[in-house]
Scaffold this motif. Sequence first.
Motif, mmCIF file in Angstrom:
data_model
loop_
_atom_site.group_PDB
_atom_site.id
_atom_site.type_symbol
_atom_site.label_atom_id
_atom_site.label_comp_id
_atom_site.label_asym_id
_atom_site.label_seq_id
_atom_site.Cartn_x
_atom_site.Cartn_y
_atom_site.Cartn_z
ATOM 1 N N ARG A 143 81.595 -20.893 32.072
ATOM 2 C CA ARG A 143 81.134 -21.358 30.767
ATOM 3 C C ARG A 143 79.970 -20.499 30.327
ATOM 4 N N VAL A 144 80.155 -19.854 29.166
ATOM 5 C CA VAL A 144 79.144 -18.938 28.638
ATOM 6 C C VAL A 144 78.673 -19.450 27.279
ATOM 7 N N SER A 145 77.376 -19.502 27.093
ATOM 8 C CA SER A 145 76.840 -19.949 25.806
ATOM 9 C C SER A 145 75.452 -19.365 25.630
ATOM 10 N N ALA A 146 75.134 -18.957 24.405
ATOM 11 C CA ALA A 146 73.802 -18.428 24.077
ATOM 12 C C ALA A 146 73.398 -17.309 25.031
ATOM 13 N N GLY A 147 74.353 -16.461 25.367
ATOM 14 C CA GLY A 147 74.045 -15.306 26.209
ATOM 15 C C GLY A 147 73.788 -15.640 27.663
ATOM 16 N N GLU A 148 74.124 -16.865 28.073
ATOM 17 C CA GLU A 148 73.893 -17.268 29.462
ATOM 18 C C GLU A 148 75.186 -17.663 30.163
ATOM 19 N N ILE A 149 75.215 -17.441 31.459
ATOM 20 C CA ILE A 149 76.209 -18.060 32.318
ATOM 21 C C ILE A 149 75.690 -19.464 32.623
ATOM 22 N N CYS A 150 76.385 -20.484 32.066
ATOM 23 C CA CYS A 150 75.876 -21.862 32.187
ATOM 24 C C CYS A 150 76.314 -22.470 33.523
ATOM 25 N N HIS A 151 77.622 -22.459 33.788
ATOM 26 C CA HIS A 151 78.141 -22.960 35.064
ATOM 27 C C HIS A 151 79.521 -22.352 35.265
ATOM 28 N N PHE A 152 80.030 -22.458 36.496
ATOM 29 C CA PHE A 152 81.302 -21.787 36.778
ATOM 30 C C PHE A 152 81.987 -22.415 37.970
ATOM 31 N N GLN A 153 83.273 -22.084 38.102
ATOM 32 C CA GLN A 153 84.084 -22.609 39.201
ATOM 33 C C GLN A 153 85.036 -21.528 39.697
ATOM 34 N N THR A 154 85.125 -21.408 41.021
ATOM 35 C CA THR A 154 86.043 -20.461 41.652
ATOM 36 C C THR A 154 87.236 -21.224 42.217
ATOM 37 N N VAL A 155 88.438 -20.742 41.914
ATOM 38 C CA VAL A 155 89.648 -21.379 42.436
ATOM 39 C C VAL A 155 90.446 -20.328 43.209
ATOM 40 N N MET A 156 90.941 -20.715 44.389
ATOM 41 C CA MET A 156 91.533 -19.757 45.328
ATOM 42 C C MET A 156 93.022 -19.521 45.115
ATOM 43 N N THR A 157 93.524 -19.816 43.928
ATOM 44 C CA THR A 157 94.961 -19.782 43.691
ATOM 45 C C THR A 157 95.636 -18.475 44.107
ATOM 46 N N GLY A 158 95.042 -17.357 43.755
ATOM 47 C CA GLY A 158 95.670 -16.067 44.059
ATOM 48 C C GLY A 158 95.819 -15.861 45.555
ATOM 49 N N GLU A 159 94.787 -16.196 46.308
ATOM 50 C CA GLU A 159 94.862 -16.033 47.759
ATOM 51 C C GLU A 159 95.887 -17.008 48.355
ATOM 52 N N LEU A 229 98.402 -26.355 39.273
ATOM 53 C CA LEU A 229 97.358 -27.042 40.041
ATOM 54 C C LEU A 229 95.976 -26.531 39.630
ATOM 55 N N GLU A 230 95.871 -25.214 39.480
ATOM 56 C CA GLU A 230 94.578 -24.651 39.073
ATOM 57 C C GLU A 230 94.173 -25.124 37.678
ATOM 58 N N LEU A 231 95.123 -25.100 36.737
ATOM 59 C CA LEU A 231 94.771 -25.515 35.376
ATOM 60 C C LEU A 231 94.382 -26.987 35.336
ATOM 61 N N ALA A 232 95.024 -27.800 36.194
ATOM 62 C CA ALA A 232 94.623 -29.207 36.263
ATOM 63 C C ALA A 232 93.179 -29.309 36.759
ATOM 64 N N ALA A 233 92.832 -28.488 37.763
ATOM 65 C CA ALA A 233 91.478 -28.520 38.318
ATOM 66 C C ALA A 233 90.450 -27.991 37.323
ATOM 67 N N ALA A 234 90.837 -26.979 36.555
ATOM 68 C CA ALA A 234 89.890 -26.302 35.665
ATOM 69 C C ALA A 234 89.925 -26.855 34.241
ATOM 70 N N LYS A 235 90.608 -27.959 34.045
ATOM 71 C CA LYS A 235 90.774 -28.488 32.686
ATOM 72 C C LYS A 235 89.444 -28.683 31.950
ATOM 73 N N PRO A 236 88.386 -29.158 32.626
ATOM 74 C CA PRO A 236 87.113 -29.295 31.901
ATOM 75 C C PRO A 236 86.612 -27.962 31.348
ATOM 76 N N TYR A 237 87.079 -26.859 31.922
ATOM 77 C CA TYR A 237 86.654 -25.558 31.412
ATOM 78 C C TYR A 237 87.416 -25.178 30.145
ATOM 79 N N TRP A 238 88.747 -25.310 30.168
ATOM 80 C CA TRP A 238 89.511 -24.721 29.063
ATOM 81 C C TRP A 238 89.843 -25.693 27.942
ATOM 82 N N LEU A 239 89.785 -26.974 28.203
ATOM 83 C CA LEU A 239 90.241 -27.915 27.186
ATOM 84 C C LEU A 239 89.353 -27.852 25.942
#
Lengths: 290, 290
Positions: A143-159, A229-239
């Motif tokens: 999550r990026v806003s006002a030139g800052e990295i506000c918060h973030f989440q890493t998901v291991m789907t590719g691995e 599964l990843e999109l379900a986990a990351a829904k607060p990010y993209w919705l």
Amino acid sequence: MIEPEWIAADWGTTNLRVWAMRGAEVLDRRETDRGMGVLDREGFAPALAQATEGWGDATVIACGMVGARQGWIEAPYAPAPVAATPAMVRVPGHRVWIACGVSQADPADVMRGEETQIAGLLAARPDFDGVVCLPGTHTKWVRVSAGEICHFQTVMTGEIFALLSRQSVLRHSVGDPDDDAGFDAALSDALSQPHRAFGGLFRLRAESLLTDLAPGSAGARLSGALLGLELAAAKPYWLGQQVAIVGSSRLAALYARALRAQGVEVVEADAEAVTLAGLHALWKNTGGTS
Amino acid sequence: MIEPEWIAADWGTTNLRVWAMRGAEVLDRRETDRGMGVLDREGFAPALAQATEGWGDATVIACGMVGARQGWIEAPYAPAPVAATPAMVRVPGHRVWIACGVSQADPADVMRGEETQIAGLLAARPDFDGVVCLPGTHTKWVRVSAGEICHFQTVMTGEIFALLSRQSVLRHSVGDPDDDAGFDAALSDALSQPHRAFGGLFRLRAESLLTDLAPGSAGARLSGALLGLELAAAKPYWLGQQVAIVGSSRLAALYARALRAQGVEVVEADAEAVTLAGLHALWKNTGGTS
């Protein structure tokens, strides 16, 4: 003979990529397999010298796992929320600067390299307010806003996809994904019922035993289920957000396809371009002038 | 010199275990690493002869992957619903019988070996009506009623735990689980919010980097999260049911702990005992008399 003003380096676990730069212009580029993972502390300087041979002694701006605890020197994490232009540390005795990663206390998370790509994205679009998705072995949602990295989440789907498709019992059944309809259906199912997707993975093996399921179809369904599964986990990010996807790979295209199917406004940014833009912004911070 | 009436064989992918039997009594037992996975078709007869050397030429009753398509001979799947005492095929030219596996058309699924354990469970408890849970690399959940295998589901939790804890980036952070409270909390969280458990796996790595999370605690949380995902997926099997857990391992104890925490009535059955009871029931079907 190339005489770059500065040298950009994307130094990850498995690869070292370098670019001879004049301002924001690329004069030359090289890639080696001298990643952080195969180097001990004394190996970094020779690996860089070899990769940049003939490019003179220009300042090097590096990002990625080269700054990890097991890297050349540790470039400590800056805790989020933090300005999206990363801090740097200088390697003693070398004209080499390494970008600091970003950490998050709760939920605990870390990034190294992606912060530089985000800086590059913001260099072109300083007012970006939304979410940056950086697909990869470990995909980051930021999550990026006002030139800052506000918060973030890493998901291991590719691995997890790589492990299941190459090393689990599913390896006998799963091939390179080539079934868009199967991907879409598996993704949609997993997004709405993530627990069923997890519990249904073995079905791909069973269907290939009982019904000769095509490997490309099994691969597409595995990919779709895990991404769902990843999109379900990351829904607060993209919705309800604008999402910038950083990547030029087939993987980035899958994320774009999946998010657009959910009605998300997606823009795509080229991974190499934003990496170089981010390193360029850092170079200017060291006193570079272009 | 032992003179068994018959020989029981549990012949899986990685191991061959044999028992010299008199009726239901065990006279001797041996285990070798001559599993199906390391044998070609001509290798089965010598492997069995070597494992049973000195036991005479008694009839052998075998179950497991020895009956797979890549096994000694294929013992075809019987489609569920099916009587819980499996059919058998005889290996031509040998006094060896192999139990047939069970398949399910929709959702596609297969089992080999577990059908014999279920037959053994029912030999002791013919009126069992409920669910049999067989924890392992691929855990099976099986609905049993009126002496039949009605339907079943395979979940890959054990294999996914092994891959993540030994081969993914989490291997740097995860050790042998030794934190019951962490296990319980992770399991409960994953059961109620499975998508968050999937999306939170990387957090174990990040916490160990940022807060020195103990490996035993990380292992317990990984185990709890994956088992919670499985229980969420298998809820239609266990909810409101009597569950018999077949196993003698630490893994079976974890399943029992997890299910009891959900208020499920659990009985535990020893894996070797039910395997032998199932093979004994099959031996009697070939004309054995004890």
